[in-house]
Design a protein around this motif. Sequence first.
Motif, PDB file in Angstrom:
ATOM      1  N   VAL A 276      44.816  53.532   7.042  1.00  0.00           N
ATOM      2  CA  VAL A 276      45.362  54.038   7.480  1.00  0.00           C
ATOM      3  C   VAL A 276      46.075  53.158   8.672  1.00  0.00           C
ATOM      4  O   VAL A 276      46.028  52.213   8.144  1.00  0.00           O
ATOM      5  CB  VAL A 276      44.001  54.126   8.861  1.00  0.00           C
ATOM      6  N   THR A 277      46.914  53.719   9.101  1.00  0.00           N
ATOM      7  CA  THR A 277      48.218  53.185   9.746  1.00  0.00           C
ATOM      8  C   THR A 277      47.305  51.981  11.098  1.00  0.00           C
ATOM      9  O   THR A 277      48.188  51.120  11.604  1.00  0.00           O
ATOM     10  CB  THR A 277      49.077  53.933  10.485  1.00  0.00           C
ATOM     11  N   GLY A 278      46.210  52.635  11.997  1.00  0.00           N
ATOM     12  CA  GLY A 278      45.748  51.740  12.723  1.00  0.00           C
ATOM     13  C   GLY A 278      44.586  52.052  13.373  1.00  0.00           C
ATOM     14  O   GLY A 278      44.419  53.496  13.008  1.00  0.00           O
ATOM     15  N   ILE A 279      44.174  51.616  14.229  1.00  0.00           N
ATOM     16  CA  ILE A 279      43.010  51.659  14.766  1.00  0.00           C
ATOM     17  C   ILE A 279      43.006  51.255  16.892  1.00  0.00           C
ATOM     18  O   ILE A 279      43.828  50.656  16.690  1.00  0.00           O
ATOM     19  CB  ILE A 279      41.804  51.183  14.897  1.00  0.00           C
ATOM     20  N   ILE A 280      41.881  53.067  17.210  1.00  0.00           N
ATOM     21  CA  ILE A 280      42.416  52.733  18.317  1.00  0.00           C
ATOM     22  C   ILE A 280      40.898  52.874  18.918  1.00  0.00           C
ATOM     23  O   ILE A 280      40.031  53.676  17.779  1.00  0.00           O
ATOM     24  CB  ILE A 280      43.581  53.990  19.628  1.00  0.00           C
ATOM     25  N   THR A 281      40.299  51.795  20.270  1.00  0.00           N
ATOM     26  CA  THR A 281      38.916  52.129  19.901  1.00  0.00           C
ATOM     27  C   THR A 281      38.099  52.968  21.119  1.00  0.00           C
ATOM     28  O   THR A 281      39.341  53.165  21.917  1.00  0.00           O
ATOM     29  CB  THR A 281      38.525  50.555  19.825  1.00  0.00           C
ATOM     30  N   LYS A 282      37.847  53.621  20.514  1.00  0.00           N
ATOM     31  CA  LYS A 282      36.651  54.011  21.688  1.00  0.00           C
ATOM     32  C   LYS A 282      35.889  52.880  22.837  1.00  0.00           C
ATOM     33  O   LYS A 282      35.485  52.281  22.249  1.00  0.00           O
ATOM     34  CB  LYS A 282      35.756  55.221  21.556  1.00  0.00           C
ATOM     35  N   PRO A 283      35.501  53.743  24.453  1.00  0.00           N
ATOM     36  CA  PRO A 283      36.527  54.426  24.964  1.00  0.00           C
ATOM     37  C   PRO A 283      38.360  53.327  24.664  1.00  0.00           C
ATOM     38  O   PRO A 283      38.217  52.282  25.015  1.00  0.00           O
ATOM     39  CB  PRO A 283      36.321  53.968  26.860  1.00  0.00           C
ATOM     40  N   PHE A 284      38.903  54.721  25.391  1.00  0.00           N
ATOM     41  CA  PHE A 284      40.784  54.169  25.645  1.00  0.00           C
ATOM     42  C   PHE A 284      40.983  54.306  26.732  1.00  0.00           C
ATOM     43  O   PHE A 284      40.441  54.952  27.265  1.00  0.00           O
ATOM     44  CB  PHE A 284      41.197  54.753  24.151  1.00  0.00           C
ATOM     45  N   LYS A 285      42.184  53.620  27.056  1.00  0.00           N
ATOM     46  CA  LYS A 285      42.656  53.434  28.398  1.00  0.00           C
ATOM     47  C   LYS A 285      43.980  54.962  28.254  1.00  0.00           C
ATOM     48  O   LYS A 285      44.826  55.224  27.312  1.00  0.00           O
ATOM     49  CB  LYS A 285      43.333  52.211  28.460  1.00  0.00           C
ATOM     50  N   ALA A 286      43.452  56.192  28.971  1.00  0.00           N
ATOM     51  CA  ALA A 286      44.185  56.916  28.786  1.00  0.00           C
ATOM     52  C   ALA A 286      45.383  57.194  29.187  1.00  0.00           C
ATOM     53  O   ALA A 286      46.612  57.793  28.504  1.00  0.00           O
ATOM     54  CB  ALA A 286      43.515  58.460  29.530  1.00  0.00           C
ATOM     55  N   MET A 287      45.690  56.075  29.917  1.00  0.00           N
ATOM     56  CA  MET A 287      47.237  55.580  30.100  1.00  0.00           C
ATOM     57  C   MET A 287      47.875  55.068  29.166  1.00  0.00           C
ATOM     58  O   MET A 287      48.898  55.355  29.694  1.00  0.00           O
ATOM     59  CB  MET A 287      47.310  55.305  31.578  1.00  0.00           C
ATOM     60  N   MET A 288      47.427  54.470  28.780  1.00  0.00           N
ATOM     61  CA  MET A 288      48.449  53.899  27.482  1.00  0.00           C
ATOM     62  C   MET A 288      48.280  53.991  26.282  1.00  0.00           C
ATOM     63  O   MET A 288      48.838  53.396  25.464  1.00  0.00           O
ATOM     64  CB  MET A 288      47.415  52.261  27.562  1.00  0.00           C
ATOM     65  N   LEU A 289      47.012  55.515  26.060  1.00  0.00           N
ATOM     66  CA  LEU A 289      46.573  56.240  25.101  1.00  0.00           C
ATOM     67  C   LEU A 289      48.313  56.240  24.094  1.00  0.00           C
ATOM     68  O   LEU A 289      48.621  55.355  22.615  1.00  0.00           O
ATOM     69  CB  LEU A 289      46.069  57.216  24.743  1.00  0.00           C
ATOM     70  N   ALA A 290      49.463  57.005  24.658  1.00  0.00           N
ATOM     71  CA  ALA A 290      50.444  57.069  24.325  1.00  0.00           C
ATOM     72  C   ALA A 290      51.435  55.623  23.951  1.00  0.00           C
ATOM     73  O   ALA A 290      52.114  56.223  22.404  1.00  0.00           O
ATOM     74  CB  ALA A 290      51.429  58.142  24.954  1.00  0.00           C
ATOM     75  N   ASP A 291      51.411  54.909  24.716  1.00  0.00           N
ATOM     76  CA  ASP A 291      51.899  53.449  24.415  1.00  0.00           C
ATOM     77  C   ASP A 291      51.177  52.605  23.204  1.00  0.00           C
ATOM     78  O   ASP A 291      52.125  52.751  22.199  1.00  0.00           O
ATOM     79  CB  ASP A 291      52.195  52.679  25.002  1.00  0.00           C
ATOM     80  N   GLN A 292      50.336  53.350  23.142  1.00  0.00           N
ATOM     81  CA  GLN A 292      49.442  52.600  22.096  1.00  0.00           C
ATOM     82  C   GLN A 292      49.890  53.279  20.667  1.00  0.00           C
ATOM     83  O   GLN A 292      49.891  52.318  19.710  1.00  0.00           O
ATOM     84  CB  GLN A 292      47.967  52.905  21.844  1.00  0.00           C
ATOM     85  N   ILE A 293      49.643  54.295  20.251  1.00  0.00           N
ATOM     86  CA  ILE A 293      49.939  55.043  19.386  1.00  0.00           C
ATOM     87  C   ILE A 293      51.751  54.725  18.851  1.00  0.00           C
ATOM     88  O   ILE A 293      51.968  54.799  17.550  1.00  0.00           O
ATOM     89  CB  ILE A 293      49.878  56.693  19.589  1.00  0.00           C
ATOM     90  N   ALA A 294      52.574  54.949  20.022  1.00  0.00           N
ATOM     91  CA  ALA A 294      54.177  54.930  19.586  1.00  0.00           C
ATOM     92  C   ALA A 294      54.012  53.346  19.206  1.00  0.00           C
ATOM     93  O   ALA A 294      54.800  52.961  17.858  1.00  0.00           O
ATOM     94  CB  ALA A 294      54.364  55.019  20.723  1.00  0.00           C
ATOM     95  N   GLU A 295      53.278  52.219  19.395  1.00  0.00           N
ATOM     96  CA  GLU A 295      53.537  50.712  18.913  1.00  0.00           C
ATOM     97  C   GLU A 295      52.628  50.859  17.480  1.00  0.00           C
ATOM     98  O   GLU A 295      53.313  50.137  16.956  1.00  0.00           O
ATOM     99  CB  GLU A 295      52.421  49.811  19.956  1.00  0.00           C
ATOM    100  N   LEU A 296      52.187  51.426  17.776  1.00  0.00           N
ATOM    101  CA  LEU A 296      51.664  51.347  15.964  1.00  0.00           C
ATOM    102  C   LEU A 296      52.654  51.797  15.072  1.00  0.00           C
ATOM    103  O   LEU A 296      52.244  51.369  13.871  1.00  0.00           O
ATOM    104  CB  LEU A 296      49.777  51.941  16.035  1.00  0.00           C
TER     105      LEU A 296
END
Lengths: 126, 964
Positions: A101-121
């Motif tokens: 997989v390309t990346g992992i984001i753990t729950k609970p996530f920060k909603a305000m940061m979610l797009a940034d996290q995905i973009a960065e990964l």
Amino acid sequence: MDTKHILIVDDEDDIREVAQLALEAIGGWRVSTANSGIDGLAKAKTEQPDAILLDVMMPDMDGIETFQHLRTNADTQHIPVIFLTAKAQATDQRRFLQIGVTGIITKPFKAMMLADQIAELLRWNT
Amino acid sequence: MDPNPVRILLVDDDEDDYILTRDLLSSSERLKFELDWVDGYDAALEHLERCQHDVYLFDYRLAGRTGLELLEATIAIGCKAPIILLTGQGDYEIDVKAMQAGAADYLEKGQLGAPLLERAIRHALERQRAEVELQRQHQRSHLFAEITLKIRQSLQLEEILQTAVTEVQKFLQADRVLMFKLHFDGSGTVVQEAVVSGWPSILGLEVVDPCFQASYLEQYRQGRIGVISDLETENIAPCYVEFLNQFGVRADLAVPILQKSELWGLLIAHQCSSPRQWSSLEIEILRQLADQIGVALAQGQLVEAMRESEKQLRMMANSAPVLLWMSGPDKQYNFFNQTWLTFTGRSIEQEIGDGWTAGVHPDDLQTCLETYATAFDTRQTFEMEYRLRRADGEYRWLLDRGAPRFMPDGGFVGYIGTCIDISERREIETLKDEFVSVVSHELRTPLTSISGALDLLASSALETRPEKTRRMLKIAANNADRLVRLVNDILDIERIESGKVKMTKQVCNVADLMAQSAEAMQNIAKTADVTLSVHPLPAQVWADPDRIIQVLTNLLSNAIKFSSVGGTVWLTAELGIGELGDRRQKTEDRRQKTKDKRQKTKDKRQKTEDRRQKTGDRRQSIQNPLSSVTFQVRDQGRGVPPDKLETIFGRFQQVDASDSRKKGGTGLGLAICRSIVQHHEGKIWAASTLGQGSVFCFTLPVLPIEEEAPAVEAIGPLVLVCDDDPSVRTVVQEMLARQHYRALTAASGQDAVNQAIAHNPHVILLNLMMPGMSGWETLAVLKEHPETKNIPVIILSGLMPDDRESPPTGISDWIVKPPDERLFQVLERVLLRRRQEAKVLIVENDLDLAQVLMSLFERHGIETYHAQKGREAIQLSQRILPDLLVLDLNIPDGDGFAVVDWLRQHNRLCRTPLVVYTAKDLNNSDRERLRLGQTLFLTKSRITCEEFEQQVINLLSRVIQDRQ
């Protein structure tokens, strides 16, 4: 920058809704959703999103199985997948990365940061 | 010049020759001679048999015989003194023959001169002495060799000592040789002996003679040797002489045996027949032998200690609760303890070498062997976990710890290892890991929604979208609720399963439980447009009502959630269909066998549950099937897939987690239900047809089951239960039976009065609200009737007593339904009140037993007296007039029979109730003789204390009842 298209696959209605809102309102992306692995596979094929945000623990077909189907299917194998998971243990995360997989984001996530996290990964330079 | 003369015998027919020889010898300056002369062959033989001379001189020419013949005869007799033959000139042939026959020398008569004769005699004597010495030395070395060999052949202490005395006796030709072993207090024992026949044996003799106490031990300790040549002539303490005389001892030689510088004992030789000069050689030999024996004893003790220690070690190894193995320096396993062999069910022959690897799980074998080999090559300790097949075929996880073994000199001799079964630990760890992982997921899911929603709300992102703001607030609030429910459920199930929550069980009405549960769910059902259909069962169960309502509401809530609009949920209960449920369960079990691979870990958990469930089944089958109530919650919902019917009772094992979350479930509801039901010794299961609905069932026992309670004959106090409700009668009757009360039941007031007159119960339990004759009316009748007026009455009613008024006369106590443990407290109190008016006399010689019996009665508040003797018993009886006499038959002055005989003559005591409590077995005529009033025969040791108490208190209650 192109408007990115993200497919969220999660069996939890509320999480899907929150994540969708976060990516639309903060990231300005286009978001479609699926509430199961099977639905996710179908939408991935037809909609060809730029990335898939995939929940791991789902009934029937879980995230790992869904990911494997995505990878074996010629229509979907190029789409980067990010796991969205409540499994925060290092061993689980290592296992996920090993299967590709390309990346992992753990729950609970920060909603305000979610797009940034995905973009960065995905190295989408915003 | 040697002071002792050399004694010589000359055999010669010619007196002149004797005179010549005498003269020659007397002229010697170096030696002194005593010459005897004998004439002729036959006379010579007579002398020779006595063998009293040091040297013999034989003339060759004897009348009719030759000196050569005499020489041969002398040697044949066994006389060992040197013989010199006197021959004629030129008889060389004779000379040679003489030397061959054993002559010490030969001399030509014609050339005989003083120096020559003297020299020949001297040389002969010296040669002979040298030979004797040589022979003795040979004998000594032979003796040493023999004893040492025998000692080496056996390291048994007893054999060492036996060998020593036998051999020494042979060597010394003493009359008795013995080993005297010293004890710490200076006394000693003869532990071995060799004695020639004719002299008394003193084997085993214990010597504590004060004569020895003084300082003799110290002298022996320093190596002194005790030498007595003649007891009669030497200056010896009279007590010692007297002591030795007992055994006929005349001469005595005692050498100390020292074992590592400690005095172990003495090696003693006795001469009994005559005095004896112990030669320095003999003394020396004995001393050296004693040293050898000392060393041998030390070795023997060491070996014995080692054997003992090895035996203990082996025993420990075999009885240790761990599996033990050992291997040699060749890597091969050479020992397995009994625990290992029992575990694998194989023999040591099968396991040694690498036989044991046959039991190792194939998946683990390679790692297992590699770990061992690596550690072995580097002489490191190791730890490994692998599965080993147990005798029953099941593979168990073992933790094997191995350590290298080294000899004191550092030499490596192999490995030793211990294994413990860690299967359960591993299983628990797996379950714990799974649970933590699942709980973490379950908690993070609502948290994700809450946190995400709040995050968006906190930003300005939604400022312009009020409908999204409201939506996010709603999501946050809903998930917060869910989180609260989840945390509550997790805490609840943990507390129930760990036993921290006590089930407060009581008699509950099944119908009430059903009604209350339905009531609680009515609003939810209404909201969901689902009809609740309840069919109450008039029965009683033994349960914690709050928890059972929790189970029922949970099942009802599930049924409503999964029902379609307009559907119906049925709540029913049946008596005693537990067995039917079991059968249905088994069908499901079979269906369950086809399992998805992914289910594997869950299955493992399920196995534990199955096992637990099976234990439940066993318990269930012990019960009368009619003793349980089965509750059923049936719906018309979508049903449960067959493979989920079992697992849904596990934690977070919902058929569809996200779906159930949507419906407000936490995934723990059924697990909590199961836990509660199991805490009630019941069982829970589900059956379903997909698409048509499900039925969830659970059983509850009607009353608590005391599995261990032996089937004792009901001999307790008799209780009359009067209630118009048959279920109350049944419940109370069973409760009483379990506490060993006898129960009678009456369905109406009139029935109660009739039964009370007929059976004279100890106490009556009376309901108040009854059709026909009410409780109050019944009470009045009972109190009026002479045969029932003294029977205590306890009210058992749904009504509360009126606090404002004093309790109505004639009732002893008041219990509000449903009856629980308090019933027994009240019964005990009421019965006790009656017993307290009683006096008991215990006649018992054994003060300890009397004490026990007295405290037993005193515990019941009974006035108790004790008499130890018959006379005392009679006097006390007259004074106190006891209501009961407990009588032991074995009393000092006379016996129990006499007491009974006397009491029979007494006009007031002749009817005293009696408990004969004796160790004797009594026949019928004994029993007849001992009968007084109501008489009970109890045999000591055949009856437990509880049984004694029960029977005697019961008798006492009857007695008091009769008296009133």
